[in-house]
Design a protein around this motif. Structure first.
Motif: not given
Length: 235
Positions: A126-128, A86-89, A92, A130-132, A137
């Motif tokens: 390009d969102k993290l 979750e720390f990646l987009t 990424e 964790k925000d999906y 996800k």
């Protein structure tokens, strides 16, 4: 290609969850692994993925009549609760996966082509992670398994909590990707199994048995299956 399970067993303390399961799955089909919650579907997948050790039995791939042991690269496993960094987009994460697997990926595409395949909007790439949403996800988890092209794809109730649109997109994608692999889709929802899967396999009382799909169109037969699943819950 065939995926052969031979007398696979697993118990937890005094409870025998898998009772010497013997079954053969064939290439090019989506198999619906139908069973109530707690029937042992996830336990079976965890044994096949070697996340837990089976107490007995074996499983192997049979390619053109030649059996061989299954390697980690042969199996893809999509969990019901998606696990992503979750720390990646999203971009990424996908780039990292492609970079470390570049030598084994066939028909490599651009990042945006892969996102397009999963209908992930440009503004979300390009969102993290964790925000999906849960569904997004799940799409990312499904995407990396599709890119990896494993010979055996285990899907542990991946559509149960998704909205109607995302679930339908996922079903269409699975149908388009089934050639050349063995897909085993676990669910406790009979109508979902009927809609998506080529073959239905019932896990009940620790044993796998084929259910003729044509019979499931018969309401009386459906009621018999439901009664068997209810009986297991009280066993």
């Amino acid at each position: 290609m065939r995926f052969v399970i031979d007398h696979l067993s697993k118990h937890f303390e005094k409870k025998e969850v898998l009772k010497e399961i013997t079954f053969t799955f064939e290439e090019g089909k989506i198999y619906g692994l139908l069973g109530r919650n707690g029937a042992g579907k996830t336990t079976l997948f965890n044994c096949l993925n070697r996340d837990i050790r089976a107490d007995g039995g074996t499983f192997f791939l049979d390619e053109n009549g030649t059996p061989r042991e299954i390697s980690a690269e042969d199996i893809g496993y999509v969990l019901s609760t998606p696990t992503v960094p979750e720390f990646l987009t999203g971009r990424e994460f996908l780039k990292f996966f492609l970079d470390i697997n570049a030598s084994s990926i066939q028909n490599l595409r651009s990042l945006d082509e892969y996102f397009d395949m999963m209908s992930i909007a440009p503004e979300d790439r390009d969102k993290l992670l964790k925000d999906y949403s849960h569904g997004m996800k799940n799409k990312m988890q499904m995407l990396i398994n599709i890119i990896a092209q494993p010979k055996i794809l285990l899907l542990d109730e991946p559509l149960t909590s998704l909205d109607v649109v995302v679930a339908e997109e996922m079903k269409q994608l699975l149908r388009s990707q089934k050639d050349g692999k063995i897909t085993i889709f676990s669910t406790h929802i009979m109508d979902l199994a009927l809609d998506l899967c080529d073959e239905i396999v019932l896990l009940s009382h620790g044993v796998l048995e084929v259910v003729e799909k044509s019979n499931l169109d018969n309401q009386e037969f459906k009621e018999k299956i439901i009664a068997a699943l209810k009986e297991e819950s009280y066993a």
